[in-house]
Design a protein around this motif. Structure first.
Motif, short mmCIF file in Angstrom:
data_model
loop_
_atom_site.label_atom_id
_atom_site.label_comp_id
_atom_site.label_asym_id
_atom_site.label_seq_id
_atom_site.Cartn_x
_atom_site.Cartn_y
_atom_site.Cartn_z
N LYS A 104 0.85 -1.18 0.00
CA LYS A 104 0.00 0.00 0.00
C LYS A 104 0.89 1.24 0.00
O LYS A 104 1.88 1.30 0.72
CB LYS A 104 -0.92 0.01 1.22
CG LYS A 104 -1.95 -1.10 1.21
CD LYS A 104 -2.86 -1.00 2.43
CE LYS A 104 -3.93 -2.08 2.39
NZ LYS A 104 -4.83 -2.02 3.58
N PHE A 105 0.51 2.22 -0.80
CA PHE A 105 1.39 3.37 -1.00
C PHE A 105 1.64 4.12 0.31
O PHE A 105 2.77 4.55 0.59
CB PHE A 105 0.81 4.32 -2.05
CG PHE A 105 1.75 5.42 -2.43
CD1 PHE A 105 2.79 5.19 -3.33
CD2 PHE A 105 1.64 6.69 -1.87
CE1 PHE A 105 3.67 6.20 -3.67
CE2 PHE A 105 2.52 7.70 -2.20
CZ PHE A 105 3.54 7.46 -3.10
N ASP A 106 0.59 4.29 1.12
CA ASP A 106 0.77 5.05 2.36
C ASP A 106 1.58 4.29 3.41
O ASP A 106 1.91 4.83 4.46
CB ASP A 106 -0.57 5.48 2.94
CG ASP A 106 -1.49 4.32 3.23
OD1 ASP A 106 -1.07 3.15 3.06
OD2 ASP A 106 -2.65 4.56 3.64
N GLU A 107 1.93 3.02 3.10
CA GLU A 107 2.78 2.25 4.01
C GLU A 107 4.24 2.29 3.59
O GLU A 107 5.11 1.76 4.30
CB GLU A 107 2.29 0.80 4.08
CG GLU A 107 0.92 0.66 4.73
CD GLU A 107 0.43 -0.78 4.75
OE1 GLU A 107 1.11 -1.64 4.14
OE2 GLU A 107 -0.64 -1.04 5.35
N LEU A 108 4.51 2.89 2.44
CA LEU A 108 5.90 3.04 2.00
C LEU A 108 6.62 4.06 2.88
O LEU A 108 5.99 4.89 3.54
CB LEU A 108 5.94 3.50 0.55
CG LEU A 108 5.55 2.49 -0.52
CD1 LEU A 108 5.46 3.18 -1.87
CD2 LEU A 108 6.54 1.34 -0.58
N ASP A 109 7.94 4.00 2.82
CA ASP A 109 8.74 4.98 3.53
C ASP A 109 8.37 6.38 3.04
O ASP A 109 8.12 6.61 1.86
CB ASP A 109 10.23 4.71 3.30
CG ASP A 109 11.12 5.65 4.09
OD1 ASP A 109 11.38 6.76 3.58
OD2 ASP A 109 11.53 5.27 5.19
N GLU A 110 8.31 7.33 3.94
CA GLU A 110 7.87 8.68 3.59
C GLU A 110 8.75 9.31 2.52
O GLU A 110 8.28 10.06 1.66
CB GLU A 110 7.87 9.54 4.86
CG GLU A 110 7.25 10.92 4.63
CD GLU A 110 7.11 11.70 5.92
OE1 GLU A 110 6.87 12.93 5.84
OE2 GLU A 110 7.25 11.11 7.01
N LYS A 111 10.05 8.99 2.54
CA LYS A 111 10.95 9.53 1.52
C LYS A 111 10.58 9.01 0.13
O LYS A 111 10.62 9.74 -0.86
CB LYS A 111 12.40 9.18 1.86
CG LYS A 111 12.95 9.87 3.09
CD LYS A 111 14.41 9.48 3.33
CE LYS A 111 14.97 10.17 4.57
NZ LYS A 111 16.39 9.77 4.83
N ILE A 112 10.20 7.74 0.07
CA ILE A 112 9.80 7.15 -1.22
C ILE A 112 8.51 7.82 -1.72
O ILE A 112 8.37 8.15 -2.90
CB ILE A 112 9.61 5.63 -1.09
CG1 ILE A 112 10.93 4.96 -0.71
CG2 ILE A 112 9.06 5.04 -2.38
CD1 ILE A 112 10.82 3.46 -0.48
N GLN A 113 7.59 8.04 -0.81
CA GLN A 113 6.34 8.71 -1.18
C GLN A 113 6.63 10.10 -1.75
O GLN A 113 6.08 10.49 -2.79
CB GLN A 113 5.42 8.82 0.04
CG GLN A 113 4.93 7.49 0.59
CD GLN A 113 3.95 7.66 1.73
OE1 GLN A 113 3.05 8.50 1.67
NE2 GLN A 113 4.11 6.87 2.78
#
Length: 259
Positions: free
Chosen positions: A205-214
């Protein structure tokens, strides 16, 4: 003497008739302003006034009425047609902005009247960026809430962004455009050559990715024209598209009823 006798008998014979006419005139004056009726051809009646000019006017009115074309009887659908006309006017007055495409808008816009989806495309450094927007997906506030403040919330426009190269995998973003902000809801890496059978791995899930990746993916989209300034125009255009298609749908229904 004989002549006088005849005259008296004639006068006495006419007296009851005159009385009946005067009585009829008095009764008719009460209802028709001093006029009285004369039968014509046993089927039609015409109002004759004591004034000769009124007689001409009344007769012209009678002839005009008699010779006027037969009007089409009112349709049982007239009330529905009037409601549709009112709704069409309301919808056409609801457009939010001028639809002229800004000179710096980076996408080619493909909008076919009567079709639901708006397509935008552009080429960028060997990539093809394609955006698909459906006005019916437009979300305005929270319709389930009774709070007026929440009902006045700005609208949200979901869209799908595909970034592809000549062949091989491509990226597919599902994003939501808010006023001044773009949110990535999901990201998929599509691999065309995978077998049809089985379940494909869709990724995290996108919101579970590392914040930097987002944040880096947001910058990635911004470089390709998916930025707040361009999406502001697209947002307004899509709102207008929704009103325009709705108005056209109403017009088509109205034309059918009037045929």
């Amino acid at each position: 003497m004989a002549f006088t006798s005849v005259l008296r008998r004639s006068a006495s014979a006419l007296t009851p008739l005159a009385g009946r006419l005067l009585s009829g005139q008095r009764n008719l004056h009460h209802h028709c302003g001093g006029a009285f009726f004369v039968a014509m051809n046993h089927t039609h009646k015409i109002i004759i006034s004591n004034n000769s000019s009124s007689l001409v006017t009344s007769f012209r009115g009678y002839c005009s009425s008699a010779n006027s074309p037969v009007l089409k009887p009112p349709s049982s659908d007239d009330s529905l047609i009037k409601v549709l006309e009112s709704e069409i006017n309301c919808s056409e007055q609801s457009f939010e902005q001028d639809e002229d495409i800004p000179k710096d808008f980076p996408f080619k816009l493909d909008d076919i009247s009567g079709m639901e989806t708006v397509i935008l495309t552009r080429e960028y450094e060997g990539e093809t960026i394609k955006i698909e927007v459906e006005p019916s997906d437009l979300v305005i506030g929270d319709s389930s809430s009774d709070d007026d403040a929440e009902k006045d919330e700005p609208s949200t426009l979901p869209m799908v962004v595909k970034v592809s190269k000549t062949d091989g995998p491509f990226l597919e973003f599902e994003i939501s455009v808010h006023p001044g902000e773009i949110v990535i809801d999901s990201l998929s890496v599509k691999i065309p050559d995978l077998p049809e059978d089985g379940i494909r791995y869709e990724g995290p899930k996108f919101d579970e990715l590392d914040e930097k990746i987002q944040n880096e993916f947001l910058k990635y989209l911004e470089k390709r024209g998916i930025k707040a300034s361009a999406m502001k125009f697209l947002h307004g255009y899509t709102v207008n598209k929704a009103h325009r298609e709705y108005a056209n749908w109403l017009k088509n229904a109205k034309e059918f009823l009037e045929a």
